[in-house]
Write a protein that holds these residues in place. Structure first.
Motif, PDB file in Angstrom:
ATOM      1  N   LEU A  63       0.826  -1.195   0.000  1.00 33.50           N
ATOM      2  CA  LEU A  63       0.000   0.000   0.000  1.00 33.50           C
ATOM      3  C   LEU A  63       0.864   1.250   0.000  1.00 33.50           C
ATOM      4  O   LEU A  63       1.925   1.299   0.636  1.00 33.50           O
ATOM      5  CB  LEU A  63      -0.904   0.026   1.235  1.00 33.50           C
ATOM      6  N   LYS A  72      -4.082   8.950   3.265  1.00 34.32           N
ATOM      7  CA  LYS A  72      -4.807   8.176   2.272  1.00 34.32           C
ATOM      8  C   LYS A  72      -3.992   6.961   1.891  1.00 34.32           C
ATOM      9  O   LYS A  72      -2.808   7.070   1.562  1.00 34.32           O
ATOM     10  CB  LYS A  72      -5.100   9.025   1.027  1.00 34.32           C
ATOM     11  N   SER A  80      -3.751   3.504  -0.573  1.00 33.34           N
ATOM     12  CA  SER A  80      -4.227   2.876  -1.798  1.00 33.34           C
ATOM     13  C   SER A  80      -3.199   1.834  -2.228  1.00 33.34           C
ATOM     14  O   SER A  80      -2.042   1.858  -1.807  1.00 33.34           O
ATOM     15  CB  SER A  80      -4.426   3.907  -2.904  1.00 33.34           C
ATOM     16  N   GLY A 112      -4.111   0.220  -8.784  1.00 37.28           N
ATOM     17  CA  GLY A 112      -4.654   0.654  -7.513  1.00 37.28           C
ATOM     18  C   GLY A 112      -5.685   1.755  -7.629  1.00 37.28           C
ATOM     19  O   GLY A 112      -6.569   1.888  -6.781  1.00 37.28           O
ATOM     20  N   SER A 142     -10.073   3.308  -1.855  1.00 38.03           N
ATOM     21  CA  SER A 142      -8.970   3.691  -0.982  1.00 38.03           C
ATOM     22  C   SER A 142      -9.497   3.860   0.444  1.00 38.03           C
ATOM     23  O   SER A 142     -10.697   3.829   0.695  1.00 38.03           O
ATOM     24  CB  SER A 142      -8.327   4.990  -1.462  1.00 38.03           C
TER      25      SER A 142
END
Length: 265
Positions: A169, A187, A189, A195, A200
């Motif tokens: 990630l 954040k 993702s 991705g 997210s």
């Protein structure tokens, strides 16, 4: 938290300094988060947290409660203070689903059981350098707060027990204002090229005291169809309680779980 939510210095201080001069450990914590459906705003469940620290170790207990307050699932996490990759076990009494990870060092044993009659699936996984496991994500963010706040992105290997594997990630931090208060939003993702097409996760902290305020994204509690819905979890100031007593922690560890939430809730 699962996708589908200065450890060494402390250890050295505990070993090298006399007890009277050792740095104090962070205080015990007791707080509550309320999870709402992203689309309708309906209260789905709440999660009540107890965090206890002693001699460099940390135990974190989470009770997941129906809207009427009855507990239906429990999670236990064990590791060191500021441990980004603790051991944990999770059990949901409604479906019989359970998952977790045990062991320390270069390899960890991961397991998942999808229903009461299903066999437990396990895997021995090598521990990546940047491993993050479950609620250890909070410890990772706090220990990398300055670097992430300076605009430096990070990549972590986040364990997904239901897949018996780590997912890579990407984390990006943005400072903003939320209800007239300064906040920092992280954040997450997938760092793979595809991705951008997957949901997210966004986690918001107070910029002044680094208190967790909000989680938005795929939750770790399954619905009646076995899916993990999109949720918004609010950690309001009035649900930050005082340090828990030993009796409260023991009750959280042993309180019986219900097998279903009442339909009217």
């Amino acid at each position: 938290m699962r996708v589908t939510y200065p450890h060494i210095a402390l250890l050295l201080a505990a070993i090298l300094l006399p007890a009277a001069y050792a740095a104090p450990e962070p205080a015990a914590q007791h707080y509550l988060g309320r999870a709402y459906a992203r689309d309708s705003g309906k209260l789905l469940y709440s999660e009540e947290h107890w965090v206890v620290r002693h001699r460099g170790a940390e135990r974190h207990i989470v009770l997941y409660r129906c809207p009427n307050g009855e507990p239906f699932a429990r999670k236990r996490l064990d590791g060191g203070i500021d441990d980004a990759a603790p051991d944990f076990d999770f059990d949901d009494a409604r479906s019989g689903y359970s998952e977790g990870v045990t062991g320390r060092g270069d390899e960890r044993q991961v397991y998942v059981r999808r229903s009461p009659g299903a066999p437990r699936q396990t895997a021995q996984l090598a521990t990546p350098r940047n491993a993050v496991i479950d609620a250890g994500f909070d410890a990772y963010l706090r220990s990398h707060w300055t670097a992430l706040g300076s605009g430096k992105d990070a990549d972590v290997a986040f364990l997904v027990p239901s897949r018996l594997k780590y997912l890579h990630l990407a984390i990006r931090a943005v400072d903003a204002t939320d209800q007239d208060r300064p906040v920092r939003r992280f954040k997450l993702s997938l760092s793979a090229w595809y991705g951008f097409v997957l949901p997210s996760i966004e986690v918001t902290y107070s910029l002044t005291d680094r208190r967790l305020l909000r989680f938005k994204g795929i939750g770790n509690i399954r619905d009646g169809q076995g899916g993990t819905p999109q949720v918004r979890i609010e950690f309001a100031a009035d649900t930050q309680y005082g340090p828990p007593s030993a009796q409260q922690v023991e009750r959280a560890e042993t309180e019986p779980l219900v097998s279903r939430c009442n339909v009217e809730n």
